[in-house]
Motif scaffolding. Structure first.
Motif, PDB file in Angstrom:
ATOM      1  N   LEU A  19       0.816  -1.190   0.000  1.00 51.73           N
ATOM      2  CA  LEU A  19       0.000   0.000   0.000  1.00 51.73           C
ATOM      3  C   LEU A  19       0.862   1.257   0.000  1.00 51.73           C
ATOM      4  CD1 LEU A  19      -3.158   0.407   0.421  1.00 51.73           C
ATOM      5  CD2 LEU A  19      -2.505   1.144   2.694  1.00 51.73           C
ATOM      6  N   ALA A  20       1.859   1.229   0.844  1.00 50.70           N
ATOM      7  CA  ALA A  20       2.686   2.419   0.986  1.00 50.70           C
ATOM      8  C   ALA A  20       3.438   2.696  -0.317  1.00 50.70           C
ATOM      9  CB  ALA A  20       3.661   2.219   2.136  1.00 50.70           C
ATOM     10  N   GLN A  23       1.239   4.347  -2.854  1.00 50.17           N
ATOM     11  CA  GLN A  23       0.971   5.770  -2.667  1.00 50.17           C
ATOM     12  C   GLN A  23       2.121   6.584  -3.222  1.00 50.17           C
ATOM     13  OE1 GLN A  23       0.314   6.116   1.528  1.00 50.17           O
ATOM     14  NE2 GLN A  23      -1.886   5.969   1.259  1.00 50.17           N
ATOM     15  N   ASP A 177      13.817  17.228   1.930  1.00 49.00           N
ATOM     16  CA  ASP A 177      12.633  16.530   1.429  1.00 49.00           C
ATOM     17  C   ASP A 177      11.632  17.549   0.888  1.00 49.00           C
ATOM     18  OD1 ASP A 177      11.062  17.466   3.668  1.00 49.00           O
ATOM     19  OD2 ASP A 177      11.960  15.880   4.863  1.00 49.00           O
ATOM     20  N   ASN A 179       9.197  19.406   1.325  1.00 50.78           N
ATOM     21  CA  ASN A 179       8.359  20.277   2.131  1.00 50.78           C
ATOM     22  C   ASN A 179       8.962  21.662   2.161  1.00 50.78           C
ATOM     23  OD1 ASN A 179       6.336  18.369   3.493  1.00 50.78           O
ATOM     24  ND2 ASN A 179       8.286  17.351   3.883  1.00 50.78           N
ATOM     25  N   ARG A 207      -0.942  11.904  11.180  1.00 52.61           N
ATOM     26  CA  ARG A 207       0.111  12.721  10.590  1.00 52.61           C
ATOM     27  C   ARG A 207       0.466  13.845  11.549  1.00 52.61           C
ATOM     28  NH1 ARG A 207       2.967  13.760   6.140  1.00 52.61           N
ATOM     29  NH2 ARG A 207       3.384  15.950   5.739  1.00 52.61           N
TER      30      ARG A 207
ATOM     31  N   ALA B  20       8.243  -0.294   4.469  1.00 45.87           N
ATOM     32  CA  ALA B  20       7.899   0.523   3.320  1.00 45.87           C
ATOM     33  C   ALA B  20       9.075   1.400   2.920  1.00 45.87           C
ATOM     34  CB  ALA B  20       6.683   1.375   3.650  1.00 45.87           C
TER      35      ALA B  20
ATOM     36  N   LEU C  14      -4.860   1.923   6.960  1.00 43.67           N
ATOM     37  CA  LEU C  14      -4.901   3.364   6.813  1.00 43.67           C
ATOM     38  C   LEU C  14      -3.667   3.994   7.427  1.00 43.67           C
ATOM     39  CD1 LEU C  14      -6.597   5.829   6.060  1.00 43.67           C
ATOM     40  CD2 LEU C  14      -7.431   5.836   8.402  1.00 43.67           C
ATOM     41  N   PHE C  15      -3.395   3.534   8.634  1.00 39.71           N
ATOM     42  CA  PHE C  15      -2.378   4.191   9.415  1.00 39.71           C
ATOM     43  C   PHE C  15      -0.989   3.859   8.901  1.00 39.71           C
ATOM     44  CE2 PHE C  15      -0.209   5.221  13.412  1.00 39.71           C
ATOM     45  CZ  PHE C  15      -0.765   6.466  13.613  1.00 39.71           C
ATOM     46  N   ALA C  16      -0.830   2.601   8.558  1.00 36.83           N
ATOM     47  CA  ALA C  16       0.495   2.175   8.101  1.00 36.83           C
ATOM     48  C   ALA C  16       0.873   2.931   6.833  1.00 36.83           C
ATOM     49  CB  ALA C  16       0.497   0.666   7.839  1.00 36.83           C
ATOM     50  N   GLY C  17      -0.077   3.062   5.946  1.00 37.77           N
ATOM     51  CA  GLY C  17       0.206   3.791   4.718  1.00 37.77           C
ATOM     52  C   GLY C  17       0.573   5.233   5.011  1.00 37.77           C
ATOM     53  N   THR C  18      -0.207   5.845   5.873  1.00 33.27           N
ATOM     54  CA  THR C  18       0.055   7.238   6.220  1.00 33.27           C
ATOM     55  C   THR C  18       1.449   7.395   6.796  1.00 33.27           C
ATOM     56  OG1 THR C  18      -2.252   7.432   6.738  1.00 33.27           O
ATOM     57  CG2 THR C  18      -0.824   9.183   7.523  1.00 33.27           C
ATOM     58  N   LEU C  19       1.739   6.506   7.719  1.00 32.28           N
ATOM     59  CA  LEU C  19       3.017   6.574   8.399  1.00 32.28           C
ATOM     60  C   LEU C  19       4.164   6.473   7.407  1.00 32.28           C
ATOM     61  CD1 LEU C  19       3.769   6.474  11.521  1.00 32.28           C
ATOM     62  CD2 LEU C  19       4.458   4.134  11.016  1.00 32.28           C
ATOM     63  N   ALA C  20       4.038   5.521   6.521  1.00 31.71           N
ATOM     64  CA  ALA C  20       5.140   5.280   5.594  1.00 31.71           C
ATOM     65  C   ALA C  20       5.327   6.474   4.675  1.00 31.71           C
ATOM     66  CB  ALA C  20       4.858   4.020   4.776  1.00 31.71           C
ATOM     67  N   ARG C  21       4.243   7.007   4.194  1.00 32.16           N
ATOM     68  CA  ARG C  21       4.344   8.140   3.292  1.00 32.16           C
ATOM     69  C   ARG C  21       5.026   9.305   3.979  1.00 32.16           C
ATOM     70  NH1 ARG C  21      -0.131  11.546   2.216  1.00 32.16           N
ATOM     71  NH2 ARG C  21       0.447  13.199   0.764  1.00 32.16           N
ATOM     72  N   GLN C  22       4.662   9.441   5.238  1.00 36.01           N
ATOM     73  CA  GLN C  22       5.220  10.518   6.019  1.00 36.01           C
ATOM     74  C   GLN C  22       6.736  10.414   6.148  1.00 36.01           C
ATOM     75  OE1 GLN C  22       2.679  10.432   9.380  1.00 36.01           O
ATOM     76  NE2 GLN C  22       4.119  11.740  10.444  1.00 36.01           N
ATOM     77  N   GLN C  23       7.193   9.212   6.401  1.00 40.40           N
ATOM     78  CA  GLN C  23       8.640   9.050   6.543  1.00 40.40           C
ATOM     79  C   GLN C  23       9.345   9.483   5.268  1.00 40.40           C
ATOM     80  OE1 GLN C  23       9.039   4.940   7.627  1.00 40.40           O
ATOM     81  NE2 GLN C  23       9.096   5.462   9.782  1.00 40.40           N
ATOM     82  N   GLN C  24       8.758   9.060   4.179  1.00 39.11           N
ATOM     83  CA  GLN C  24       9.340   9.437   2.913  1.00 39.11           C
ATOM     84  C   GLN C  24       9.352  10.955   2.764  1.00 39.11           C
ATOM     85  OE1 GLN C  24      10.626   7.116   1.229  1.00 39.11           O
ATOM     86  NE2 GLN C  24      11.446   8.561  -0.242  1.00 39.11           N
ATOM     87  N   LEU C  25       8.215  11.546   3.071  1.00 40.40           N
ATOM     88  CA  LEU C  25       8.074  12.971   2.834  1.00 40.40           C
ATOM     89  C   LEU C  25       8.890  13.805   3.812  1.00 40.40           C
ATOM     90  CD1 LEU C  25       4.246  13.106   2.128  1.00 40.40           C
ATOM     91  CD2 LEU C  25       6.089  13.375   0.483  1.00 40.40           C
ATOM     92  N   ASN C  26       9.086  13.279   5.004  1.00 42.48           N
ATOM     93  CA  ASN C  26       9.698  14.108   6.043  1.00 42.48           C
ATOM     94  C   ASN C  26      11.059  13.610   6.465  1.00 42.48           C
ATOM     95  OD1 ASN C  26       7.565  15.938   6.242  1.00 42.48           O
ATOM     96  ND2 ASN C  26       6.411  14.558   7.559  1.00 42.48           N
TER      97      ASN C  26
END
Lengths: 468, 468, 468
Positions: A19-20, A23, A177, A179, A207, B20, C14-26
């Protein structure tokens, strides 16, 4: 149960990872774009900054961010820098902007006395000064600022100064990154921050977003005060002022008396003459580049249709700093009910911000789906991702907008009109592609005589084909 | 139980995130590459397009995608554009290709009558037309198309026209996420789509992949028909034809009569003369750049070994549009049992597509592991990631291939042969590195007299060293 | 229970995806940076290579990696190439380095006899050789090597040769994922690998990291030996030597007798003369570019303060290969207790490696938080991310360092001193920003007379303002 849990575990791990990754890989798989207004704001003593949700999918896909400063008369947006190149547009009011460029000379001096070069020879006269060049900001000005260059804005007018700012976080110049981060040189930015929209939706549970403008103060706050005493060779009290820990004014402060700044002439003619003079020299360094250009200047208009509207582009030719920033801007106006040709941009994302009136905008993705089909009103934003097709029709009141592009030479292909993809195709390709007769294919190619901007129901019923 | 679940939760979150991130960071940690054939296809009225699995690891690592069009005689691949620069290779047949470049003039006109510039002055004579230049496609042609530029292909020959297409999704020109997306200007692409391989493996559960060519129609489908009526100034029926909602033909359609197109001369000599003439002018804009080059033209051969094979490179020097696209191509041929020197590419990924015969290919990663060691047959693809070492040996029947590289000046270092890394090293470095005598080190450096392509068991037993 | 589990499942996904995306982004949302020492090492016969943890957040944010080779006298670091451009600094000792550039001629020949061009005409005389140019490495040399170019180092001195190496994994030249990968041309690198720090912390559970230097041998190991026999036209025994499967020496081997290499003159004067001579020709290809430059050469010093220290920059002007690599380096020295101006870098990450002494370093993020405030000692590394502010003060013993930047024209803005942001601001902006009087604002601007490097408690009490 334990077995069940283990299976569940294995499944989660597999699935969560998938999933990740998805995205990440598909963050431009967009099915729905919304017209956006600010979702948060930070209030300060002499103004407010409004933020568009950076995690909204359209912003994430494009890697851009957008904010709006509202600076009260006499307000000073404190010096700061950001990790991305930016373009701003002065929507309303007037002001003075300073951009600090490393290694450029301090060419603005009060008086011609040479003694100021050594301050120890200073006599008891009134305060003198020398600083890097500053620029007047007027309505319609687009300013372009490189990543990491400190800048400040002062509202020296009588009305609120409104400046919208576009950040390109995926630009090569940003190595952090994706941002937008602001580093303040002064003040205590978080002091009066607050959320204005209590009904703000938490779209992303879990988040923990960075507060947009920090929560701990300016960069001097992170140094030991003893180090600042030594570095600036000042007493401890003054060094503590640098840190601004007791500053309650936020990031836009009220200037006590009118700011005394050596500044360029106010009238546009004078200013342009001065600019031209400065550019005559041999140096073509960044120090001599213009950092702003008025996009409402009539000389920039590229498309005019007296019945439909006009378009001005600021690209790397007209505004050379953009070549370094890899950004460009356009200003558009549609008269009531006029249409802009359906089109797509080959090599750039395109952020639209409406400054007057409203218009209907339709945006289409690669699946031929309408991802946006709505009124876009004054103060609202949409991002049209690269290659997505779009069309605009002004409302009864007409519309004006500013748009920001993530390419210094953004290329548009119109679908209809005198210069368009449909005219580039052989008539037999058109006929076979759309299953129409050669005659109808010629109508598709040639019935629209106008270019890019079409007057409302322009020549309907008057065309040479329909009368044939 | 609740506690257990909470612990489990905490663990999942930690682990899922880690997993991930890892996938993202290590997507080129490749232990196994497979020879790939199409995994899906979309059938249309007059042809079929075959797709290679874009989520296969070798494609994901390189950020590239690959497809093959098979267009029947009289078939027209509808106009479309994609979000990446692309290179195509005409494997079989002949056709006409149009590439729509924004702002370029419509220089192909039927007849010299000037009245056509104003269609309202058109007399009752036969259908006339004017459009942008088109180019003949012949076997061996490599065409290069910028991101976002619309293009179409018509098979005007008597045999199936087979064109393979390489997309560089990680190219700077693509600002969307790293997926190839096609935007159709006409037709109703999904109408006859189908999967040919019923046994296709679902490698990625939970991945909701976009249908490769959309599932909702062309971009006009996403606009209101009223807007199209106004924009094109045509009646509603014609505007609906643009949307193609009732079109059942798919993305490759059968042309009703032979397409009447103003086109360049058919013979290669004439065409080249014309091209040369056009390039003599002062303008060196994209409008005057050649968009295709025949890689089978003998003048492009760079390496020839009459006993082993030959190699032709199309880089930015020979085919200047490639400088803008940051891509290049090569055509290789190995005679039966001949070997291409073991080598690596310094600065590019390399996609191989075999057009004739077959060859043994070995690919080695940075851990010295063989990640591919297999026969690569006509119609199959492998991607050799940047820096991975490879070697090729033709089968009994020999082999020919086309390869696409993600750099306009892809640089190869051979490991063996007259121009190679081993010859660049001092003999004592070779001796100590491989624990051989100086004499054997000299054999390693100098026994292979040939360059890049080695005849089968070339001088084995005849070498001056072995006879020493 | 089943319902609970389903809910849990939905939530996890839901959460795992969010978390992973966040790591990438931040991944640059940094709250804590540590002074780093090597976390792992690989021992070999004649030396050791030490690795800094590539997954440490400061390295991940900057996309860089760092290692240190310690090569014993007579040790040879086997030929290898990496997927990123790199810069190395010779901290101690001397050696010879060869860099293999594809297509460049083998210009170093033993003797002037022409017969060597055809080895089959070789007479029975002593071993002759011809190879690409090699360069002497001396203390203070910065070498720059393009991605994918093979290179080797031989210690021909009497002391350990210590070379630190900086890799820019996010450089455009690396098209693989953002990890540094080394491909060996010889040896059996993993043979003697080991972890020296038994107490090494497992910071990332679940992360199956690649062994830094592979675990399966050199790239020849992945080819069939029969292919190597043919490609090199040697017997099977010699071909097996290429694969090095029985080699137990690791990646740094002991040379049996002194290496006989045709090499440039040893003295710096001679060498420079030779270099200059070579550059006089017309060719400005990569083959004629210098690949090393001594940063300790006094002619490179850019800032000198006899009371505080000095700084030398190697940018694209002084060391043209850096323009291609998009990297640069700087060498700094602070005398005891001296301070470097607080500053930030506009367009580059900055990796600091201390070579002598120690200094206090403070690093501040965009939230005004101190993310590093510690002693940085000889042999330690910190990465200062782009735009993060920093200040340095030497300890009692003073400090010297080398720093590596991810931009070939890295631009620094000082906060204090004669050339600084504070001087660029109008005095009234300073006064209002920091809530100080105009007089104090002038002190902030002008009290520090020195540039970039400040002597300890420099002019405290002697300044013209404090005496006013």
């Amino acid at each position: 149960m334990a077995i069940k849990a283990s299976l569940l575990l294995a499944f989660f791990l597999l699935f969560a990872g998938t999933l990740a990754r998805q995205q990440q890989l598909n963050q431009c798989q967009i099915n729905r774009i919304n017209a956006l207004e600010p979702y948060d704001s930070i209030q300060a003593e002499a103004g407010v900054t409004e933020f568009w949700e950076p995690d909204n999918q359209q912003f994430r896909c494009a890697g851009v961010e957008f904010i709006r400063h509202r600076i009260q008369p006499g307000g000073l947006l404190l010096p700061s820098y950001v990790n991305t190149p930016l373009m701003s547009f002065t929507e309303q009011g007037r002001g003075i902007q300073g951009v600090v460029l490393p290694g450029c000379p301090e060419t603005y001096e009060s008086g011609s006395e040479q003694q100021f070069s050594d301050p120890s020879k200073r006599r008891g006269q009134r305060v003198q000064d020398r600083h890097q060049k500053v620029q007047n900001l007027n309505q319609g000005d687009v300013a372009a600022i490189p990543a990491g260059a400190a800048h400040w804005i002062y509202n020296d007018g009588n009305t609120e100064l409104v400046v919208v700012v576009f950040f390109d976080a995926q630009n090569n110049a940003n190595q952090l990154d994706a941002n937008h981060r602001r580093f303040f040189l002064a003040g205590n930015p978080q002091a009066q921050s607050q959320q204005q929209q209590p009904g703000r939706q938490q779209q992303q549970p879990g988040r923990h977003q960075e507060q947009p403008y920090g929560n701990a103060g300016n960069i001097f706050n992170g140094f030991d005060v003893e180090f600042l005493v030594e570095a600036f060779n000042v007493d401890r009290e003054t060094a503590e002022k640098l840190q601004g820990q007791r500053d309650q004014r936020g990031h836009i402060v009220r200037v006590q008396q009118e700011l005394q700044i050596i500044r360029p002439p106010q009238s546009r003619q004078e200013e342009e003459r001065e600019q031209r003079g400065r550019d005559n020299g041999f140096e073509e360094t960044i120090c001599s580049l213009k950092l702003k250009e008025n996009i409402d200047n009539p000389s920039h208009v590229d498309f005019v249709n007296p019945q439909a509207g006009r378009i001005s582009n600021l690209n790397n030719d007209k505004f050379p700093i953009l070549r370094r920033l890899q950004l460009s801007a356009a200003r558009g106006e549609l008269y009531p009910n006029a249409i802009q040709s359906p089109r797509w941009m080959l090599n750039a994302h395109n952020l639209l911000y409406v400054t007057h009136g409203s218009m209907r905008v339709q945006i289409v993705n690669n699946q031929g789906e309408s991802v946006f089909n709505d009124e876009l009103r004054k103060g609202q934003v949409v991002v049209i991702p690269q290659n997505f097709a779009s069309i605009k029709r002004a409302s009864q009141e007409g519309a004006r907008w500013i748009s920001f592009r993530t390419n210094d030479d953004a290329i548009t292909e119109n679908l209809a009109g005198r210069v368009s993809a449909i005219r580039s195709l052989p008539v037999d390709v058109v006929a076979n592609a759309y299953q129409v007769s050669r005659e109808d294919a010629q109508k598709l190619k040639y019935n629209q005589h106008q270019t890019a901007l079409f007057s409302p129901s322009s020549s309907k019923g008057q065309g040479w084909w329909s009368s044939a």
